[in-house]
Design a protein around this motif. Structure first.
Motif, PDB file in Angstrom:
ATOM      1  N   PHE A  12     -13.470  -4.645 -19.098  1.00 50.94           N
ATOM      2  CA  PHE A  12     -12.121  -4.731 -19.653  1.00 50.94           C
ATOM      3  C   PHE A  12     -11.183  -5.201 -18.547  1.00 50.94           C
ATOM      4  N   PRO A  13     -10.283  -6.141 -18.845  1.00 50.48           N
ATOM      5  CA  PRO A  13      -9.410  -6.698 -17.800  1.00 50.48           C
ATOM      6  C   PRO A  13      -8.506  -5.651 -17.149  1.00 50.48           C
ATOM      7  N   GLN A  14      -8.111  -5.936 -15.923  1.00 52.21           N
ATOM      8  CA  GLN A  14      -7.147  -5.096 -15.215  1.00 52.21           C
ATOM      9  C   GLN A  14      -5.783  -5.228 -15.895  1.00 52.21           C
ATOM     10  N   PHE A  15      -5.064  -4.116 -15.993  1.00 54.56           N
ATOM     11  CA  PHE A  15      -3.719  -4.156 -16.556  1.00 54.56           C
ATOM     12  C   PHE A  15      -2.873  -3.053 -15.951  1.00 54.56           C
ATOM     13  N   ASP A  16      -1.591  -3.260 -15.961  1.00 51.02           N
ATOM     14  CA  ASP A  16      -0.590  -2.282 -15.519  1.00 51.02           C
ATOM     15  C   ASP A  16       0.685  -2.648 -16.265  1.00 51.02           C
ATOM     16  N   LYS A  17       0.997  -1.897 -17.317  1.00 49.63           N
ATOM     17  CA  LYS A  17       2.063  -2.282 -18.247  1.00 49.63           C
ATOM     18  C   LYS A  17       3.033  -1.138 -18.501  1.00 49.63           C
ATOM     19  N   LYS A  18       4.315  -1.503 -18.644  1.00 50.71           N
ATOM     20  CA  LYS A  18       5.313  -0.524 -19.062  1.00 50.71           C
ATOM     21  C   LYS A  18       4.955  -0.052 -20.469  1.00 50.71           C
ATOM     22  N   SER A  19       5.155   1.242 -20.717  1.00 54.66           N
ATOM     23  CA  SER A  19       4.783   1.828 -21.994  1.00 54.66           C
ATOM     24  C   SER A  19       5.787   2.893 -22.407  1.00 54.66           C
ATOM     25  N   VAL A  20       5.898   3.099 -23.698  1.00 57.30           N
ATOM     26  CA  VAL A  20       6.698   4.198 -24.221  1.00 57.30           C
ATOM     27  C   VAL A  20       5.751   5.378 -24.394  1.00 57.30           C
ATOM     28  N   VAL A  21       6.088   6.490 -23.737  1.00 53.67           N
ATOM     29  CA  VAL A  21       5.231   7.669 -23.790  1.00 53.67           C
ATOM     30  C   VAL A  21       5.918   8.872 -24.436  1.00 53.67           C
ATOM     31  N   GLY A  22       7.205   8.738 -24.767  1.00 57.25           N
ATOM     32  CA  GLY A  22       7.918   9.839 -25.392  1.00 57.25           C
ATOM     33  C   GLY A  22       9.334   9.447 -25.751  1.00 57.25           C
ATOM     34  N   LEU A  23      10.059  10.382 -26.336  1.00 58.42           N
ATOM     35  CA  LEU A  23      11.434  10.124 -26.736  1.00 58.42           C
ATOM     36  C   LEU A  23      12.440  10.944 -25.926  1.00 58.42           C
ATOM     37  N   GLU A  24      11.954  11.873 -25.096  1.00 62.40           N
ATOM     38  CA  GLU A  24      12.846  12.702 -24.299  1.00 62.40           C
ATOM     39  C   GLU A  24      13.564  11.839 -23.268  1.00 62.40           C
TER      40      GLU A  24
END
Length: 181
Positions: A12-24
């Protein structure tokens, strides 16, 4: 689809991405990368666009089955080419997405989707692709649906179960049934 489609047996390719992990407030965003799945089973599923109709039904169904993935020591990741602010706004405004328990990865550069070979030719949005990745980072299963057809989360779980047995599993095999040895 692009010619460089990542398939079964590939790393699987390397990745480093901004993500939404919550709403707080102050804890909404986090970078997610290969390090978050290293040494673990992982399922990454892609949808074409936020604020559409089929996508939230799939995302909500994966969320409903979140414990079924964690019970299998599997990290669940969702992704699209929308940015993290669009993901956040969608989560805030869609009742079925407010309580997601997995990250929504933003591939705004489309670099990961392009490397996977899952972008449509015209709009350059991701197909409904699902990857099962083993603890060594190897793709063990890929399923890709056209934009108009939602996937079957039970089938993803069934295939994950079969892969985790590390045995031969016949057609329509489900967890608890005899394997072929």
């Amino acid at each position: 689809m692009a010619n460089n489609f990542v398939s079964v047996g590939a790393k699987f390719p390397q990745f480093d991405k901004k993500s939404v992990v919550g709403l707080e407030q102050g804890k909404e965003f986090k970078n997610i990368s290969n390090q978050d799945i290293e040494g673990k089973w992982a399922v990454m599923f892609w949808w074409p666009k936020d604020f559409t109709f089929v996508c939230p039904t799939e995302i909500a169904e994966f969320n409903k089955n979140f414990n079924n993935f964690t019970d299998r020591d599997t990290v669940l990741l969702g992704a699209s080419t929308d940015n993290e602010y669009v993901h956040h706004a969608w989560r805030m405004n869609h009742k079925d997405l407010k309580d997601l328990r997995f990250p929504m990865i933003s591939d705004t550069s489309k670099s990961l989707a392009e490397e996977l070979g899952i972008l449509t030719e015209d709009e350059k949005v991701a197909y409904r692709a699902t990857y099962i990745i083993d603890p060594e980072g190897i793709v063990r299963w890929v399923s890709i649906n056209d934009l108009s057809v939602g996937r079957n989360v039970d089938e993803v779980l069934r295939v994950l179960d079969a892969l985790q047995t590390d045995e031969l599993c016949p057609c329509n095999w489900t967890k608890g049934e005899e394997t072929l040895g």
